[in-house]
Design a protein around this motif. Sequence first.
Motif, PDB file in Angstrom:
ATOM      1  N   THR A  37       1.408   3.217  -1.109  1.00  0.00           N
ATOM      2  CA  THR A  37       1.321   1.922  -0.424  1.00  0.00           C
ATOM      3  C   THR A  37       1.921   2.051   0.973  1.00  0.00           C
ATOM      4  N   CYS A  38       1.200   1.521   1.962  1.00  0.00           N
ATOM      5  CA  CYS A  38       1.580   1.519   3.385  1.00  0.00           C
ATOM      6  C   CYS A  38       1.475   2.890   4.055  1.00  0.00           C
ATOM      7  N   GLU A  39       0.995   3.895   3.358  1.00  0.00           N
ATOM      8  CA  GLU A  39       0.803   5.202   3.992  1.00  0.00           C
ATOM      9  C   GLU A  39      -0.407   5.127   4.919  1.00  0.00           C
ATOM     10  N   VAL A  40      -0.289   5.762   6.075  1.00  0.00           N
ATOM     11  CA  VAL A  40      -1.350   5.736   7.083  1.00  0.00           C
ATOM     12  C   VAL A  40      -2.374   6.830   6.781  1.00  0.00           C
ATOM     13  N   LYS A  71      -5.648  -7.615  10.166  1.00  0.00           N
ATOM     14  CA  LYS A  71      -6.577  -6.899   9.294  1.00  0.00           C
ATOM     15  C   LYS A  71      -8.004  -7.199   9.736  1.00  0.00           C
ATOM     16  N   ASN A  95      -4.990   1.321  13.133  1.00  0.00           N
ATOM     17  CA  ASN A  95      -4.489   2.152  12.039  1.00  0.00           C
ATOM     18  C   ASN A  95      -5.126   1.743  10.719  1.00  0.00           C
ATOM     19  N   LEU A  97      -4.459   1.805   6.780  1.00  0.00           N
ATOM     20  CA  LEU A  97      -3.333   1.937   5.857  1.00  0.00           C
ATOM     21  C   LEU A  97      -3.778   1.675   4.425  1.00  0.00           C
ATOM     22  N   LEU A  99      -3.199  -0.265   1.153  1.00  0.00           N
ATOM     23  CA  LEU A  99      -2.562  -1.526   0.773  1.00  0.00           C
ATOM     24  C   LEU A  99      -1.902  -1.426  -0.600  1.00  0.00           C
ATOM     25  N   GLU A 100      -2.263  -0.394  -1.325  1.00  0.00           N
ATOM     26  CA  GLU A 100      -1.703  -0.123  -2.655  1.00  0.00           C
ATOM     27  C   GLU A 100      -1.934   1.358  -2.909  1.00  0.00           C
TER      28      GLU A 100
END
Length: 196
Positions: A37-40, A71, A95, A97, A99-100
């Motif tokens: 989660t939140c990784e680019v 978004k 970017n 990302l 979300l999960e």
Amino acid sequence: MAQDLIDRLAEHRTLGAAPRTELQWLIASGSMRQLKTCEVLSRKDHPVEALYVVLSGRLALFVDRGSGPNKAVEWHAGDVSGVLPYSRLVTPPGNVLALEPTELFAVPRGRLEEMTRECCEVTSILVHAMLDRARLFTSSDLQNEKMISLGKLSAGLTHELNNPVSAMERGVAMLEDRLEDTEQAARCLALAALSE
């Protein structure tokens, strides 16, 4: 592992109609990728590295149009993202990302030209996905332009309404001051008990 992956690709909403031989070519040419989660996945102004087949989870593209990241697009399991065959996409407008927790299958950009020769059905499916993506971005840009215009219109209207309202408020305050002065003068006059 390879059989499990081919079964997952065969059930994939976007690529599931492709022949198994072409799905096998994809498996031999790409690799699995896990995102937290939140990784680019992709950064603005950095080249997109691959075609991404979303197997599980959700991704979103966040674009900054002057008011902070918003978004713009979201991809779910069953979608494809990243660079597509014949696409001119080099860098994303923002970017991307996770979300999960998200599971992807990535086919490197360098293999796409070969894919267009070896996997006609997959290429055809992805070209249609690219056209849908272009329509989505065009309608998103149009919606943004409309919202910006609406914002400017409402700011102008607010300014035009506030100017007369402010003038009226100042006039009312001055009138109240004058009424108090007049009332005070009338009282003083009455107290003076002047004769006719």
